[in-house]
Design a protein around this motif. Structure first.
Motif, mmCIF file in Angstrom:
data_model
loop_
_atom_site.group_PDB
_atom_site.id
_atom_site.type_symbol
_atom_site.label_atom_id
_atom_site.label_comp_id
_atom_site.label_asym_id
_atom_site.label_seq_id
_atom_site.Cartn_x
_atom_site.Cartn_y
_atom_site.Cartn_z
ATOM 1 N N TRP A 4 -2.903 -15.177 1.057
ATOM 2 C CA TRP A 4 -3.811 -14.360 1.838
ATOM 3 C C TRP A 4 -3.506 -14.505 3.321
ATOM 4 C CZ3 TRP A 4 -7.265 -11.634 -1.083
ATOM 5 C CH2 TRP A 4 -7.598 -12.118 -2.345
ATOM 6 N N THR A 5 -4.019 -13.555 4.103
ATOM 7 C CA THR A 5 -4.130 -13.721 5.550
ATOM 8 C C THR A 5 -5.623 -13.667 5.869
ATOM 9 O OG1 THR A 5 -3.893 -11.339 5.950
ATOM 10 C CG2 THR A 5 -1.882 -12.683 6.120
ATOM 11 N N SER A 6 -6.000 -14.281 6.997
ATOM 12 C CA SER A 6 -7.392 -14.257 7.396
ATOM 13 C C SER A 6 -7.516 -14.695 8.845
ATOM 14 C CB SER A 6 -8.227 -15.181 6.503
ATOM 15 O OG SER A 6 -9.610 -15.021 6.784
ATOM 16 N N GLU A 123 6.326 -8.623 -2.239
ATOM 17 C CA GLU A 123 5.045 -9.292 -2.488
ATOM 18 C C GLU A 123 4.027 -8.882 -1.426
ATOM 19 O OE1 GLU A 123 3.195 -13.764 -3.110
ATOM 20 O OE2 GLU A 123 5.350 -13.527 -2.871
ATOM 21 N N ILE A 124 2.888 -8.429 -1.876
ATOM 22 C CA ILE A 124 1.828 -7.990 -0.970
ATOM 23 C C ILE A 124 0.922 -9.164 -0.651
ATOM 24 C CG2 ILE A 124 -0.214 -6.526 -0.752
ATOM 25 C CD1 ILE A 124 1.319 -4.439 -2.415
ATOM 26 N N ILE A 125 0.737 -9.403 0.633
ATOM 27 C CA ILE A 125 -0.200 -10.414 1.104
ATOM 28 C C ILE A 125 -1.423 -9.656 1.594
ATOM 29 C CG2 ILE A 125 -0.633 -12.240 2.784
ATOM 30 C CD1 ILE A 125 2.384 -12.764 2.849
ATOM 31 N N GLN A 126 -2.552 -9.894 0.952
ATOM 32 C CA GLN A 126 -3.778 -9.187 1.307
ATOM 33 C C GLN A 126 -4.624 -10.008 2.254
ATOM 34 O OE1 GLN A 126 -5.967 -7.539 -1.954
ATOM 35 N NE2 GLN A 126 -4.130 -6.958 -3.060
ATOM 36 N N GLU A 127 -5.520 -9.320 2.940
ATOM 37 C CA GLU A 127 -6.491 -9.960 3.820
ATOM 38 C C GLU A 127 -7.607 -10.541 2.952
ATOM 39 O OE1 GLU A 127 -8.074 -10.962 7.676
ATOM 40 O OE2 GLU A 127 -6.087 -10.369 7.003
ATOM 41 N N LEU A 128 -7.931 -11.802 3.185
ATOM 42 C CA LEU A 128 -9.010 -12.467 2.459
ATOM 43 C C LEU A 128 -10.330 -11.777 2.789
ATOM 44 C CD1 LEU A 128 -9.641 -14.975 0.645
ATOM 45 C CD2 LEU A 128 -10.147 -16.180 2.779
ATOM 46 N N GLN A 166 -6.496 -2.667 -1.205
ATOM 47 C CA GLN A 166 -6.014 -3.284 0.031
ATOM 48 C C GLN A 166 -7.222 -3.588 0.887
ATOM 49 O OE1 GLN A 166 -2.803 -4.048 0.827
ATOM 50 N NE2 GLN A 166 -3.764 -5.180 2.462
ATOM 51 N N MET A 167 -7.445 -4.840 1.190
ATOM 52 C CA MET A 167 -8.660 -5.241 1.865
ATOM 53 C C MET A 167 -8.637 -4.995 3.364
ATOM 54 S SD MET A 167 -10.466 -5.905 -0.601
ATOM 55 C CE MET A 167 -11.900 -6.347 0.321
ATOM 56 N N SER A 168 -7.494 -5.132 4.027
ATOM 57 C CA SER A 168 -7.544 -4.953 5.464
ATOM 58 C C SER A 168 -6.178 -4.859 6.114
ATOM 59 C CB SER A 168 -8.332 -6.086 6.113
ATOM 60 O OG SER A 168 -8.604 -5.768 7.452
ATOM 61 N N LEU A 169 -5.153 -4.598 5.363
ATOM 62 C CA LEU A 169 -3.833 -4.502 5.959
ATOM 63 C C LEU A 169 -3.817 -3.319 6.896
ATOM 64 C CD1 LEU A 169 -1.044 -5.750 6.009
ATOM 65 C CD2 LEU A 169 -0.408 -4.265 4.125
ATOM 66 N N PHE A 170 -3.692 -3.562 8.195
ATOM 67 C CA PHE A 170 -3.699 -2.579 9.260
ATOM 68 C C PHE A 170 -5.000 -1.793 9.311
ATOM 69 C CE2 PHE A 170 0.754 -3.390 8.632
ATOM 70 C CZ PHE A 170 1.121 -3.688 9.921
ATOM 71 N N GLY A 171 -6.098 -2.479 9.052
ATOM 72 C CA GLY A 171 -7.408 -1.875 9.253
ATOM 73 C C GLY A 171 -7.866 -0.914 8.169
ATOM 74 N N MET A 172 -7.202 -0.882 7.030
ATOM 75 C CA MET A 172 -7.566 0.060 5.982
ATOM 76 C C MET A 172 -8.555 -0.594 5.023
ATOM 77 S SD MET A 172 -3.958 1.912 5.179
ATOM 78 C CE MET A 172 -3.156 0.453 4.606
ATOM 79 N N ALA A 173 -9.574 -1.236 5.567
ATOM 80 C CA ALA A 173 -10.522 -1.988 4.761
ATOM 81 C C ALA A 173 -11.156 -1.112 3.693
ATOM 82 C CB ALA A 173 -11.605 -2.595 5.646
ATOM 83 N N GLY A 174 -11.103 -1.624 2.480
ATOM 84 C CA GLY A 174 -11.775 -0.965 1.375
ATOM 85 C C GLY A 174 -11.071 0.242 0.805
ATOM 86 N N MET A 175 -9.891 0.572 1.290
ATOM 87 C CA MET A 175 -9.173 1.743 0.759
ATOM 88 C C MET A 175 -8.375 1.337 -0.456
ATOM 89 S SD MET A 175 -7.759 3.671 4.139
ATOM 90 C CE MET A 175 -7.132 5.021 3.174
ATOM 91 N N THR A 176 -8.388 2.150 -1.466
ATOM 92 C CA THR A 176 -7.547 1.903 -2.619
ATOM 93 C C THR A 176 -6.242 2.652 -2.405
ATOM 94 O OG1 THR A 176 -9.484 1.711 -4.017
ATOM 95 C CG2 THR A 176 -7.386 2.143 -5.115
ATOM 96 N N ILE A 177 -5.156 1.902 -2.546
ATOM 97 C CA ILE A 177 -3.841 2.539 -2.359
ATOM 98 C C ILE A 177 -3.061 2.508 -3.632
ATOM 99 C CG2 ILE A 177 -3.731 2.113 0.105
ATOM 100 C CD1 ILE A 177 -1.931 -0.270 -0.531
#
Length: 177
Positions: A4-6, A123-128, A166-177
């Protein structure tokens, strides 16, 4: 195990500190009290000081050059060592810095790192997820991120992840990709 990133002030880290292996990837360490332990500080993944006032695109170019100077294999091996240390303790790896990337105009080197890492490894690292509400937006002209010509919400990762959120990669919080 997940990577994760946070941000350092994410309350999830304090509330579930036994779950996370925290590694700082910022220039400095927090001066405010943390309710968890930072296992190590990895300055190799921190931006250079001169990069902090850059807009996103020039920052991304400069930061990618820095990472490429270290070498993709070296960085992947470094992250894998952190991930193994976390797994040995039954924890998930979290790479930390300061910014709250849930604010659409805000961005951070950790999300740029996550994109670079995805481009290198797939590998995708998501925002915690962060249980706290984001703070109010900064007034225009206050800091490098508010001055960015293109908002972080307009940035898209080149790595797509079918069926994951995707929880917050580049500010796209809550968007399903």
């Amino acid at each position: 195990m997940a990577i994760w990133t946070s941000r350092y002030s994410n309350k999830e880290l304090t509330e579930n500190k036994e779950k996370y292996y925290c590694v700082g990837i910022s220039i400095g360490t927090p001066r405010f009290p943390l309710g968890y332990t930072i296992e190590t500080q990895c300055y190799s993944l921190a931006p250079k000081g001169y990069m902090l006032k850059m807009d996103l695109e020039p920052f991304k170019e400069a930061y990618y050059r820095k990472l490429e100077g270290i070498g993709a294999d070296n960085i992947v091996n470094m992250v894998m060592r952190f991930e193994k240390a976390a797994a040995d303790q039954g924890k998930e790896l979290v790479l930390l810095c300061y910014e709250d990337v849930r604010i659409p105009e805000d961005w951070c080197h950790r999300t740029v790192f996550a994109q670079w890492y995805c481009e290198q490894t797939g590998e995708i690292i998501q925002e915690l997820p962060d249980p706290n509400p984001p703070k109010a937006k900064k007034p225009a002209g206050q800091g490098r991120k508010a001055d960015s010509k293109q908002s972080a919400a307009q940035k898209e990762s080149k790595c797509e992840n079918d069926g994951f959120q995707q929880m917050s990669l580049f500010g796209m919080a809550g968007m399903t990709i």
